[in-house]
Design a protein around this motif. Sequence first.
Motif, PDB file in Angstrom:
ATOM      1  N   GLU A   1       0.831  -1.206   0.000  1.00  0.00           N
ATOM      2  CA  GLU A   1       0.000   0.000   0.000  1.00  0.00           C
ATOM      3  C   GLU A   1       0.868   1.258   0.000  1.00  0.00           C
ATOM      4  N   LEU A   2       1.958   1.252   0.772  1.00  0.00           N
ATOM      5  CA  LEU A   2       2.863   2.409   0.810  1.00  0.00           C
ATOM      6  C   LEU A   2       3.542   2.639  -0.533  1.00  0.00           C
ATOM      7  N   SER A   3       3.732   1.590  -1.313  1.00  0.00           N
ATOM      8  CA  SER A   3       4.384   1.747  -2.621  1.00  0.00           C
ATOM      9  C   SER A   3       3.513   2.535  -3.594  1.00  0.00           C
ATOM     10  N   GLY A   4       2.247   2.753  -3.233  1.00  0.00           N
ATOM     11  CA  GLY A   4       1.360   3.537  -4.077  1.00  0.00           C
ATOM     12  C   GLY A   4       1.035   4.906  -3.514  1.00  0.00           C
ATOM     13  N   LEU A   5       1.689   5.289  -2.408  1.00  0.00           N
ATOM     14  CA  LEU A   5       1.397   6.569  -1.751  1.00  0.00           C
ATOM     15  C   LEU A   5       2.650   7.403  -1.596  1.00  0.00           C
ATOM     16  N   SER A   6       2.516   8.697  -1.753  1.00  0.00           N
ATOM     17  CA  SER A   6       3.660   9.586  -1.523  1.00  0.00           C
ATOM     18  C   SER A   6       3.464  10.445  -0.275  1.00  0.00           C
ATOM     19  N   SER A   7       2.303  10.327   0.386  1.00  0.00           N
ATOM     20  CA  SER A   7       2.074  11.032   1.646  1.00  0.00           C
ATOM     21  C   SER A   7       0.912  10.379   2.381  1.00  0.00           C
ATOM     22  N   GLY A   8       0.841  10.627   3.675  1.00  0.00           N
ATOM     23  CA  GLY A   8      -0.236  10.087   4.481  1.00  0.00           C
ATOM     24  C   GLY A   8       0.217   9.933   5.918  1.00  0.00           C
ATOM     25  N   THR A   9      -0.538   9.138   6.676  1.00  0.00           N
ATOM     26  CA  THR A   9      -0.226   8.875   8.076  1.00  0.00           C
ATOM     27  C   THR A   9      -0.392   7.388   8.352  1.00  0.00           C
ATOM     28  N   VAL A  10       0.677   6.760   8.803  1.00  0.00           N
ATOM     29  CA  VAL A  10       0.606   5.383   9.278  1.00  0.00           C
ATOM     30  C   VAL A  10       0.333   5.465  10.774  1.00  0.00           C
ATOM     31  N   PHE A  11      -0.656   4.700  11.255  1.00  0.00           N
ATOM     32  CA  PHE A  11      -0.957   4.720  12.678  1.00  0.00           C
ATOM     33  C   PHE A  11      -0.963   3.304  13.226  1.00  0.00           C
ATOM     34  N   VAL A  12      -0.575   3.176  14.499  1.00  0.00           N
ATOM     35  CA  VAL A  12      -0.652   1.912  15.220  1.00  0.00           C
ATOM     36  C   VAL A  12      -1.269   2.198  16.579  1.00  0.00           C
ATOM     37  N   GLN A  13      -2.265   1.413  16.937  1.00  0.00           N
ATOM     38  CA  GLN A  13      -2.887   1.542  18.245  1.00  0.00           C
ATOM     39  C   GLN A  13      -2.339   0.451  19.144  1.00  0.00           C
ATOM     40  N   ILE A  14      -1.926   0.855  20.338  1.00  0.00           N
ATOM     41  CA  ILE A  14      -1.223  -0.040  21.254  1.00  0.00           C
ATOM     42  C   ILE A  14      -2.051  -0.223  22.527  1.00  0.00           C
ATOM     43  N   ARG A  15      -2.186  -1.466  22.935  1.00  0.00           N
ATOM     44  CA  ARG A  15      -2.870  -1.795  24.193  1.00  0.00           C
ATOM     45  C   ARG A  15      -2.060  -2.904  24.849  1.00  0.00           C
ATOM     46  N   ASN A  16      -1.646  -2.678  26.091  1.00  0.00           N
ATOM     47  CA  ASN A  16      -0.800  -3.632  26.817  1.00  0.00           C
ATOM     48  C   ASN A  16       0.469  -3.965  26.031  1.00  0.00           C
TER      49      ASN A  16
ATOM     50  N   LEU B   1       6.060   5.412  -2.599  1.00  0.00           N
ATOM     51  CA  LEU B   1       7.397   5.291  -2.032  1.00  0.00           C
ATOM     52  C   LEU B   1       8.242   4.303  -2.825  1.00  0.00           C
ATOM     53  N   THR B   2       9.464   4.680  -3.057  1.00  0.00           N
ATOM     54  CA  THR B   2      10.419   3.763  -3.677  1.00  0.00           C
ATOM     55  C   THR B   2      10.888   2.774  -2.611  1.00  0.00           C
ATOM     56  N   PRO B   3      11.519   1.680  -2.995  1.00  0.00           N
ATOM     57  CA  PRO B   3      12.039   0.741  -1.990  1.00  0.00           C
ATOM     58  C   PRO B   3      13.007   1.402  -1.001  1.00  0.00           C
ATOM     59  N   VAL B   4      13.823   2.324  -1.455  1.00  0.00           N
ATOM     60  CA  VAL B   4      14.767   3.014  -0.562  1.00  0.00           C
ATOM     61  C   VAL B   4      14.010   3.916   0.410  1.00  0.00           C
ATOM     62  N   GLN B   5      13.005   4.659  -0.082  1.00  0.00           N
ATOM     63  CA  GLN B   5      12.209   5.527   0.787  1.00  0.00           C
ATOM     64  C   GLN B   5      11.431   4.693   1.808  1.00  0.00           C
ATOM     65  N   TYR B   6      10.866   3.583   1.361  1.00  0.00           N
ATOM     66  CA  TYR B   6      10.140   2.688   2.264  1.00  0.00           C
ATOM     67  C   TYR B   6      11.071   2.177   3.365  1.00  0.00           C
ATOM     68  N   SER B   7      12.256   1.751   2.995  1.00  0.00           N
ATOM     69  CA  SER B   7      13.225   1.240   3.969  1.00  0.00           C
ATOM     70  C   SER B   7      13.611   2.318   4.976  1.00  0.00           C
TER      71      SER B   7
ATOM     72  N   VAL C   1       6.791  12.650   0.647  1.00  0.00           N
ATOM     73  CA  VAL C   1       7.992  12.684  -0.180  1.00  0.00           C
ATOM     74  C   VAL C   1       8.147  14.114  -0.674  1.00  0.00           C
ATOM     75  N   ARG C   2       9.292  14.707  -0.358  1.00  0.00           N
ATOM     76  CA  ARG C   2       9.583  16.070  -0.781  1.00  0.00           C
ATOM     77  C   ARG C   2      10.957  16.092  -1.438  1.00  0.00           C
ATOM     78  N   GLN C   3      11.000  16.552  -2.651  1.00  0.00           N
ATOM     79  CA  GLN C   3      12.235  16.638  -3.423  1.00  0.00           C
ATOM     80  C   GLN C   3      12.976  15.295  -3.422  1.00  0.00           C
ATOM     81  N   GLY C   4      12.201  14.223  -3.563  1.00  0.00           N
ATOM     82  CA  GLY C   4      12.782  12.889  -3.668  1.00  0.00           C
ATOM     83  C   GLY C   4      13.181  12.251  -2.349  1.00  0.00           C
ATOM     84  N   MET C   5      13.010  12.967  -1.244  1.00  0.00           N
ATOM     85  CA  MET C   5      13.358  12.411   0.068  1.00  0.00           C
ATOM     86  C   MET C   5      12.101  12.241   0.899  1.00  0.00           C
TER      87      MET C   5
END
Length: 135
Positions: free
Chosen positions: A23-38, A65-71, A98-102
């Motif tokens: 999914e990230l390989s198709g997006l250049s911006s957004g918010t990844v969220f994780v909800q934590i309990r215990n 995201l490119t593979p390098v950006q994802y990593s 992703v801004r100016q390739g970074m």
Amino acid sequence: MIKTEQLSLARQLDMVFKELEEELSGLSSGTVFVQIRNNAIGKFGIRHNPLEGRNGELRSEDSGLTPVQYSSFRIMALESLKYKRHWTHGEISYEFAVRQGMIVVDAILESNYNMANLMIRYPRHTYPDPLSEVF
């Protein structure tokens, strides 16, 4: 079968990023969220705007995201766990673009507490009434 609570939070977060990689390989911006309990990740996902509008036209994003950006993103997310202190419930959000390739990432750590748990852990007689000291 391994249970989530048997894995470190870092390992769980790594699993989240592996699940979201396509999914990230198709997006250049957004918010990844994780909800934590215990100290276990339950719900996770990505908030994003799949369409952008300009000059009265809607279109989808061309690249993600490119593979390098994802990593780089994954490594920054794992590094952010070093700033989580002494809380077991909450949410971590990773705003990315992703801004100016970074890739640029902002991590937001949110702790959640429950007053009902405090009332059980610390009975009323252990705390003086704060209003009695004021009045």
